[in-house]
Design an enzyme around this catalytic site. Structure first.
Site, PDB file in Angstrom:
ATOM      1  N   GLU A  29      45.808  38.226  78.723  1.00  0.00           N
ATOM      2  CA  GLU A  29      45.192  38.607  79.493  1.00  0.00           C
ATOM      3  C   GLU A  29      45.992  38.770  80.918  1.00  0.00           C
ATOM      4  O   GLU A  29      45.483  39.487  82.096  1.00  0.00           O
ATOM      5  CB  GLU A  29      43.421  37.801  80.273  1.00  0.00           C
TER       6      GLU A  29
ATOM      7  N   ASP B 142      41.347  45.837  68.618  1.00  0.00           N
ATOM      8  CA  ASP B 142      41.710  46.625  69.150  1.00  0.00           C
ATOM      9  C   ASP B 142      42.770  47.316  70.229  1.00  0.00           C
ATOM     10  O   ASP B 142      43.392  48.290  69.237  1.00  0.00           O
ATOM     11  CB  ASP B 142      40.348  46.634  70.469  1.00  0.00           C
TER      12      ASP B 142
ATOM     13  N   GLU C 174      26.642  43.188  73.315  1.00  0.00           N
ATOM     14  CA  GLU C 174      27.955  41.865  72.752  1.00  0.00           C
ATOM     15  C   GLU C 174      28.017  42.484  71.446  1.00  0.00           C
ATOM     16  O   GLU C 174      29.470  42.445  70.641  1.00  0.00           O
ATOM     17  CB  GLU C 174      28.126  40.559  73.561  1.00  0.00           C
TER      18      GLU C 174
ATOM     19  N   GLU D  12      34.180  50.091  77.547  1.00  0.00           N
ATOM     20  CA  GLU D  12      34.902  50.661  76.746  1.00  0.00           C
ATOM     21  C   GLU D  12      33.960  51.749  76.755  1.00  0.00           C
ATOM     22  O   GLU D  12      34.367  53.585  76.776  1.00  0.00           O
ATOM     23  CB  GLU D  12      34.747  50.411  75.688  1.00  0.00           C
TER      24      GLU D  12
ATOM     25  N   THR E  18      45.456  49.123  78.840  1.00  0.00           N
ATOM     26  CA  THR E  18      44.243  48.670  77.975  1.00  0.00           C
ATOM     27  C   THR E  18      43.204  48.143  79.168  1.00  0.00           C
ATOM     28  O   THR E  18      42.126  48.392  78.559  1.00  0.00           O
ATOM     29  CB  THR E  18      43.869  48.107  76.961  1.00  0.00           C
TER      30      THR E  18
END
Length: 844
Positions: A142, A289, A383, A401, A487
């Site tokens: 992160e 992902d 989610e 997304e 991302t």
């Protein structure tokens, strides 16, 4: 995933590829307009764009007014979230490092939205207030994508504005220096034997220091280790220090080497010390992902074809095993025909956008449309939601997304349908997430309740994609095609690919079609251009009522899926049935009381029944392994293959001595049509290749042909029992009581050895039985075989005086049955050795 739609190559063909693909792409965008209605006017787009700017101001100003310098805004409490002062939220709080996270994550968004005054002021605040020497444990992943990426994106934007001479003239690369400092604070995480990084690091003390409060972890997620290369490589190429790119590259190399070679898939969680997979479920959502995303984008940003070759290998596996349009499922990486869960997570919504970059529009459109139908049903993407589109986990933390994929599909097709989708996102955010102090995450999409949370990615990503969706290139302060999005949607210049050559130690097996002129255009021109202006709409129409939302109310409780089959399409219906998919026209299921009008509306709509070819065995249910033991000469029981059982047919665990027979290949080998060698198969155990139809259908045909058993052989090359879990074969949805022959399943490598033995020796006898009853393994110490020379006077009547070898079997008192079985088998084959006993000259 930003710009750089066409990538130049260093070879002489590169310019041609770029020019031709650019022309094709331009024609596609021009040709596809108004397929689902009128194109949106410039005034309508401008109005929505202004609305997006107002929403951004509301969110950003709320953070600056109520939360700064805290990491995040708590929009319901109208105050900042400071780690340690609020109730601990577990892993979610690993994003917070007392470094004004939301401000740094938002910096380059300010530029893209033409808020240049606010950007300059925000950079000054960042340089003045933010410090990284904090005794706090943070997520390496992160912190990399949000903070390091945010600093790099902002530095690139500041440098562009400075070079224009209009503003930022005071800037002296302060943000780059901060990024380099942060990079060095993250580097200790890579100090592992494998090169995979620890998941957490202490910003002040690193990992191994006794004060670090980290370093005890043994596992990390695949995305956590594989989503460093863009930021670290950009930092190396901007700062001139290669150490960052080297470490990130090594982690990518390890993940590539640890992929499952049989399926080319990766798992979700891996051990950072020995590289063993801890969680073997494989998908494109949470945990994996952005690893796939960064392989493709590393090729674009760095100009290294190794990353593209790796991505293409993985992508082929994804489309083979995981993509079941419009669904993206999770499978077992070692046995990808087995689904490991019945739900999907919202993070996979990025994947259609990545498929656009790959140039694979059809599945991108299909999955995006499915996601859109789910948002129609629940306002936002939960989610997690089931394959039947029910809520599995109702939270929605304002994830971007779906907006990301919407933007890229619009950029690829020019279809105004995606503007309407974007408009619906804007409206739902204002209606269901807006609160007086910003925007609040949704705690449960079923109730609409809010959560006191506004993650930094909401400002960093959501508003970028929405603003870009409704903006023309001329309205942006930069040429978006010169950049690629990380991302976290931070902007990195593709010109970084020219700053240094690719790493020569990075090697990947060559892929098919490597020299194709269109392989390296971006997106790939091989599959992007369908040459059909109604392409996207035609695909979407098959899924527009997937969740039931929008369809006229029906009295019938039967839920149907509309398929593109003609009412009299018996041929495709039979073909689907042969694959284990049963279709029943709804007109046969509805009652007469519903009227002919309703029945007419159901023409071409079918009740769909899917039957799995294999079953995922519950944890409490044990798969009893079988064996195929070769007992004829020259094998004599020494060659044994582990085999999988079936849930139908003869239960071999209840057969005391197993089932014995000679093997013979079925013709056709798949046994999916009439058996052509039925006469030869009678009394034999048939070999049949997996695929083309269901196990039960094959078994019935072969049983009717007279086979006494069936050994199925996996059609997937390279599979073996050593690296693939056993599974149980299941039926085809119909009763299987009529199947009475024994069945076993061999993986590809074992099956190849068995068929090779048949080709060499022509007559091969095998024994099918549970592994625990394998001959020669069960209490072998009780079978005593001794050789002795016969003494004079002991010869039987008629035997000569010459020396003779006699084989004496001494029977154990405790296990007569096993010895009798072995002696019987050896007597059946003793003719092979009889010449030795009859010829004295051959005896020692």
């Amino acid at each position: 995933m930003g710009g750089n739609w066409i990538r130049k190559e260093t070879n002489s063909c590169g310019g041609f590829v770029m020019a031709l693909a650019a022309v094709l792409f331009s024609c596609l965008v021009i040709g596809v307009t108004g397929q689902d209605g009128q194109a949106m006017t410039a005034e309508e787009k401008s109005k929505i764009r202004d609305q997006i700017l107002e929403m951004f101001d509301h969110a950003y100003n709320s953070y600056m007014d109520y939360a700064y310098p805290a990491d995040e805004l708590m929009p319901l409490s109208c105050r900042g979230r400071v780690r340690g002062l609020e109730p601990n939220r577990g892993d979610i709080d690993d994003s917070l490092g007392k470094f004004s996270l939301t401000l740094i994550d938002t910096l380059d968004t300010l530029v893209l939205l033409n808020k240049l005054d606010e950007f300059e002021e925000a950079v000054k605040k960042t340089v003045r207030d933010v410090r990284f020497d904090n005794d706090i444990v943070v997520s390496v992943f992160e912190t990399n994508i949000r903070v390091l990426g945010g600093l790099l994106g902002a530095h690139v934007m500041a440098d562009v504005l400075k070079q224009r001479g209009e503003r930022m003239q005071w800037y002296r690369d302060e943000l780059l220096h901060m990024a380099k400092e942060l990079g060095f604070r993250l580097l200790p995480a890579f100090n592992t034997t494998s090169g995979l990084p620890y998941p957490r690091v202490n910003l002040r003390y690193g990992v191994v220091n006794p004060l670090s409060r980290t370093g005890t972890e043994s596992d990390t997620c695949t995305a956590c280790a594989g989503t460093m290369i863009l930021e670290f490589a950009a930092l190396s190429r901007l700062s001139g220090d290669p150490i960052f790119e080297e470490n990130a590259r090594k982690a990518m190399d390890v993940l590539w080497e640890k992929r499952q070679r049989g399926s080319d898939l990766v798992g979700t969680v891996i051990n950072i010390h020995n590289g063993d997979w801890v969680r073997r479920d494989s998908g494109v959502g949470a945990g994996i992902d952005s690893y796939y995303e960064y392989l493709m984008k590393a090729y674009i940003l760095l100009g290294d074809k190794v990353y593209l070759n790796r991505f293409n290998t993985h992508y082929s596996a994804i489309m083979k095993y995981i993509s079941q349009p419009p669904l993206l499922l999770n499978v077992h990486m070692h046995n990808p025909t087995v689904n490991v869960r019945s739900w999907m997570d919202s993070l996979l919504a990025f994947f259609p956008g990545l498929q656009v970059l790959r140039g694979d529009l059809k599945p991108a459109i299909e999955t995006h449309e499915m996601l859109y139908q789910v948002t129609k049903q629940h306002n936002f993407l939960p989610e997690a939601f089931t394959t039947e589109f029910r809520v599995h986990w109702g939270q929605h933390p304002l994830r971007p997304e779906f907006a990301e994929s919407t933007y890229f599909l619009y950029k690829a097709t020019g279809d105004p349908y995606y503007l309407k989708v974007g408009q619906s996102i804007v409206e739902k955010l204002n209606t269901h997430a807006r609160v007086p102090c910003g925007f609040a995450a949704v705690q449960d999409v079923r109730t609409g309740t809010h959560e006191d949370r506004m993650d930094s990615f909401f400002l960093a990503e959501m508003f970028k994609y929405l603003y870009l969706l409704f903006s023309e290139k001329s309205q942006l302060p930069i040429n978006i095609d010169d950049y690629i999005f990380t991302t976290e949607a931070h902007l990195l210049p593709v010109s970084l690919s020219t700053t240094q050559p690719p790493c020569h130690t990075n090697n990947t097996e060559p892929q098919a079609h490597e020299d194709d002129l269109f392989s390296y255009s971006c997106p790939s021109a091989q599959t992007l251009f369908p040459n059909n202006p109604t392409f996207a709409k035609t695909i979407r129409d098959s899924y527009k009522y997937l969740t039931g939302v929008g369809r006229a109310q029906q009295a019938s409780s039967v839920r149907g899926i509309e398929l593109p089959l003609h009412d009299t399409g018996l041929e495709p219906v039979e073909f689907l049935k042969s694959m284990g998919i049963s279709l029943t026209p709804l007109t046969e299921l509805v009652s007469a009381s519903q009227g002919s009008a309703f029945q007419d509306s159901q023409k071409g709509v079918y009740k769909l029944k899917l039957v799995a070819e294999v079953s995922h065995t519950p944890e409490h249910e044990e798969v009893v392994p079988l064996i195929v033991q070769l007992i004829s000469p020259p094998f004599l029981g020494q060659t044994v293959f582990t085999a999988g059982p079936a849930k139908f047919g003869t239960d071999l665990t209840k057969q005391q001595h197993g089932v014995k027979g000679s093997i013979m290949k079925s013709v056709p080998y798949t046994a999916c049509g009439p058996i052509e060698n039925a006469v030869e198969l009678q009394g034999h155990i048939a070999l049949a290749l997996r695929g083309d139809c269901m196990f039960a259908a094959k078994a019935r045909r072969l049983q009717e042909a007279g086979a006494t058993g069936v050994i199925f052989i996996d059609h997937r090359e390279g599979s073996s029992s050593a690296d693939t879990p056993l599974f149980q074969m299941v039926g085809d949805g119909e009763p299987t009581d009529d199947i009475t022959v024994p069945l076993a399943f061999l993986f590809s490598k074992e099956g190849a050895t068995l068929t090779a033995a048949l080709e060499e020796h022509h007559n091969v006898d095998v024994l099918l039985l549970p592994k625990e009853k394998q001959l020669g393994k069960e209490k072998p110490e009780k079978l005593n075989i001794k050789f002795r020379l016969a003494k004079e006077g002991e010869l039987a009547e008629g035997e000569t005086e010459s020396t003779t070898i006699q084989l004496v079997l001494e029977q154990s008192e405790t296990d007569t049955e096993t010895n009798n079985e072995a002696a019987s088998l050896m007597r059946e084959n003793q003719e092979t050795c009889s010449s030795l006993q009859k010829d004295p000259e051959s005896s020692p």
